[in-house]
Enzyme design. Structure first.
Site, PDB file in Angstrom:
ATOM      1  N   TYR A 292      -3.289  -1.103   1.608  1.00 32.10           N
ATOM      2  CA  TYR A 292      -2.470  -2.226   1.184  1.00 32.10           C
ATOM      3  C   TYR A 292      -3.061  -3.522   1.743  1.00 32.10           C
ATOM      4  O   TYR A 292      -4.096  -3.510   2.402  1.00 32.10           O
ATOM      5  CB  TYR A 292      -1.013  -1.987   1.567  1.00 32.10           C
ATOM      6  CG  TYR A 292      -0.453  -0.741   0.907  1.00 32.10           C
ATOM      7  CD1 TYR A 292      -0.555  -0.569  -0.475  1.00 32.10           C
ATOM      8  CD2 TYR A 292       0.133   0.283   1.645  1.00 32.10           C
ATOM      9  CE1 TYR A 292      -0.078   0.580  -1.098  1.00 32.10           C
ATOM     10  CE2 TYR A 292       0.615   1.437   1.028  1.00 32.10           C
ATOM     11  CZ  TYR A 292       0.499   1.575  -0.337  1.00 32.10           C
ATOM     12  OH  TYR A 292       0.967   2.718  -0.951  1.00 32.10           O
TER      13      TYR A 292
ATOM     14  N   SER B  22       9.450   8.719   9.732  1.00 35.87           N
ATOM     15  CA  SER B  22       8.437   7.810   9.219  1.00 35.87           C
ATOM     16  C   SER B  22       8.914   7.137   7.937  1.00 35.87           C
ATOM     17  O   SER B  22       9.680   7.726   7.164  1.00 35.87           O
ATOM     18  CB  SER B  22       7.161   8.613   8.942  1.00 35.87           C
ATOM     19  OG  SER B  22       6.067   7.764   8.699  1.00 35.87           O
ATOM     20  N   PRO B  23       8.479   5.900   7.686  1.00 36.92           N
ATOM     21  CA  PRO B  23       8.857   5.256   6.423  1.00 36.92           C
ATOM     22  C   PRO B  23       8.289   6.015   5.231  1.00 36.92           C
ATOM     23  O   PRO B  23       7.110   6.343   5.208  1.00 36.92           O
ATOM     24  CB  PRO B  23       8.248   3.856   6.535  1.00 36.92           C
ATOM     25  CG  PRO B  23       7.214   3.948   7.608  1.00 36.92           C
ATOM     26  CD  PRO B  23       7.661   5.021   8.535  1.00 36.92           C
TER      27      PRO B  23
ATOM     28  N   ALA C  21       8.467   1.219   3.131  1.00 39.21           N
ATOM     29  CA  ALA C  21       7.711  -0.006   2.916  1.00 39.21           C
ATOM     30  C   ALA C  21       8.517  -0.956   2.043  1.00 39.21           C
ATOM     31  O   ALA C  21       8.871  -0.639   0.910  1.00 39.21           O
ATOM     32  CB  ALA C  21       6.376   0.315   2.253  1.00 39.21           C
TER      33      ALA C  21
ATOM     34  N   ARG D  78       7.451  14.428   5.700  1.00 36.32           N
ATOM     35  CA  ARG D  78       7.737  15.503   4.748  1.00 36.32           C
ATOM     36  C   ARG D  78       8.649  16.581   5.337  1.00 36.32           C
ATOM     37  O   ARG D  78       9.509  17.119   4.642  1.00 36.32           O
ATOM     38  CB  ARG D  78       6.421  16.124   4.255  1.00 36.32           C
ATOM     39  CG  ARG D  78       5.641  15.223   3.317  1.00 36.32           C
ATOM     40  CD  ARG D  78       4.254  15.796   3.027  1.00 36.32           C
ATOM     41  NE  ARG D  78       3.528  14.988   2.065  1.00 36.32           N
ATOM     42  CZ  ARG D  78       2.824  13.885   2.380  1.00 36.32           C
ATOM     43  NH1 ARG D  78       2.774  13.484   3.640  1.00 36.32           N
ATOM     44  NH2 ARG D  78       2.187  13.216   1.448  1.00 36.32           N
TER      45      ARG D  78
END
Length: 363
Positions: A185, A22-23, A57, A329
Site C-alpha cells: 500500500y 489483527s486488522p 484497514a 485467520r
C-alpha cells in the site's frame, strides 16, 4: 504463570493479556461507514477474551480505499458508529485499536470474492496515485491500472489526510492507532526500492525512501496523544531480491522509535506480485523477524503470521520475540480462541468472559 496472559502497560493503556486480533478487511462498508457487521465481528472477539482488537484497514480518503466496500474515516459522519463499537469492545475488557491506511496503486479494486481486479473509473473505480506511474501488475489484467505519480502537493495532501483521520480516530474513542505501511500500500510503496524509483527527496537511498513514512508518523504523533500507543505495520521483508530486508527495517524501526512510535507490527511482502504477500509458507517467518526487530532496535513488536496454537503463542511472548501475538485467520475460525488458549495453558477463564458466560462456564 503464563506470559501470554500477563498484563502489558503501554503509556496510559493496559492490555489484559498479550493476545491481539489483527486488522482484517471485511469489505462490508457503504461510503466507509461501519455497521452491525463490524459491531458483531469486532465485539465477538472482545467477548472472546482478546486483549487488543485492531479494526480493519480504514482509509484516510475515499481514494485511499482498496475497494468501494472498505472502511473509512475521512469525514465526521463516520465517527459515530465507531464510538458504539469501541464502547462495546472496551466494556468487555479489550483495548480498541484502529489501522489507518491509504491503498495507493492497489486501490480502486473489486472485493476479493469478486475477483479483486482494478475497477474502471466509470464503473465504481477511481484514479489512483503512487510514488511512480508504474502499475502494480503490468503483466496481468488484475491490478494493471496505471497510477499518477504523486507530486509534492499530493504527498502533503495525503499526510494531512492521515493527520485528520488520526484526529477522528481519537474522537471515535480508539485507544491505539496503527499506521499501515505494509503489503504494497502507499506508505510501503514509498519505502520499497522495488517500487520507488523517484529521484527527488522522497526517493533514492534508504533515508530518502523512508521520508514519506517518517514525515507522516511525525505529523500523526503530533496530534495523537502521547499517553496513547502509536504503532506502525511494516512489511519487514519484501521477500524478493532487491527488496527491503530485515536490516533495512531494523533501521526503520529505530527511526520510528525516535519519533514516538511504541510498536512495530511485523508483517511481510506485498510490494509487487513477485514479493509475496503475507500468506502461505512464508507467513510463519514473520514471527522470527519480529524478534530480530525487537532485539536490534529495542522497540516493542507485535508478531503476526500462522499463529494458531496456545503453546506457540505462549513461546513467542515468553522468549521475547514479541510483546503481543496477533491472530487473524484463527480468530475467524474461533472467536473465543483466547478463552480456549487459557484453558490449554491452565489460566483461569472466568476473568476473560462476560458475566453472562463466566458464571456458568468460567473456571
Amino acid at each position: 504463570m503464563s506470559a501470554l496472559f500477563s498484563e502489558l502497560q503501554i503509556k496510559d493503556v493496559k492490555f489484559r493479556n498479550r493476545i491481539g486480533i489483527s486488522p482484517m478487511c471485511q469489505y462490508s462498508s457503504f461510503d466507509g461507514l461501519a455497521n452491525d457487521w463490524h459491531l458483531v465481528h469486532l465485539g465477538s472477539r472482545a467477548v472472546g477474551g482478546a486483549g487488543l482488537i485492531i479494526a480493519e484497514a480504514t482509509a484516510v480518503t475515499p481514494e485511499g480505499r482498496i475497494t468501494p466496500s472498505c472502511a473509512g474515516l475521512w469525514n465526521d459522519a463516520q465517527i459515530l458508529p465507531l464510538i458504539k463499537i469501541n464502547k462495546f469492545v472496551r466494556k468487555h475488557g479489550a483495548v480498541a485499536g484502529i489501522q489507518i491506511a491509504h491503498a495507493g496503486r492497489k486501490g480502486s479494486a473489486a472485493p476479493p470474492w469478486d475477483g479483486g481486479a482494478h475497477l474502471p473509473d466509470n464503473k465504481d473505480g477511481w484514479p489512483i496515485i503512487a510514488p511512480t506511474d508504474q502499475a502494480f501488475d503490468q503483466d496481468s489484467t488484475r491490478l494493471m491500472k496505471e497510477p499518477r505519480q504523486m507530486s509534492r502537493d499530493d504527498i502533503m495532501d495525503v499526510q494531512t489526510a492521515f493527520v485528520d483521520c488520526a484526529k477522528r480516530a481519537l474522537q471515535a474513542e480508539y485507544q491505539l492507532l496503527e499506521i499501515h505501511a505494509a503489503h504494497g500500500y502507499l506508505l510501503h510503496s514509498f519505502f520499497s526500492p522495488l517500487v520507488n524509483t523517484r529521484d527527488d527527496v522522497y526517493g533514492g537511498d534508504l533515508r530518502g525512501r523512508a521520508r514519506m513514512l517518517l514525515e507522516t508518523v511525525e505529523a500523526v504523533r503530533a496530534v495523537w496523544p502521547e499517553k496513547l500507543p502509536l504503532a506502525v505495520r511494516l512489511s519487514v521483508s519484501d521477500w524478493t531480491e532487491g527488496g527491503l530486508t530485515v536490516e533495512d527495517n531494523i533501521q526503520m524501526a529505530t527511526w520510528l522509535m525516535e519519533r514516538g512510535v511504541d510498536f512495530v507490527d511485523c508483517s511481510g511482502g506485498g510490494a509487487t506480485p513477485a514479493a509475496r504477500s503475507s500468506i502461505g509458507d512464508r507467513t510463519a517467518d514473520q514471527v522470527g523477524m519480529a524478534g530480530q526487530i525487537r532485539s536490534a532496535s529495542g522497540i516493542k513488536t507485535m508478531a503476526v503470521g500462522a499463529i494458531t496454537d496456545a503453546h506457540q503463542a505462549e513461546k513467542i511472548i515468553a522468549t521475547g520475540q514479541a510483546d503481543i501475538a496477533l491472530i487473524a485467520r484463527q480468530s475467524l475460525r474461533d472467536p473465543y480462541w483466547p478463552i480456549h488458549a487459557a484453558t490449554e495453558l491452565g489460566v483461569a477463564t472466568k476473568p476473560l468472559m462476560p458475566t453472562q458466560y463466566g458464571y456458568v462456564v468460567g473456571s
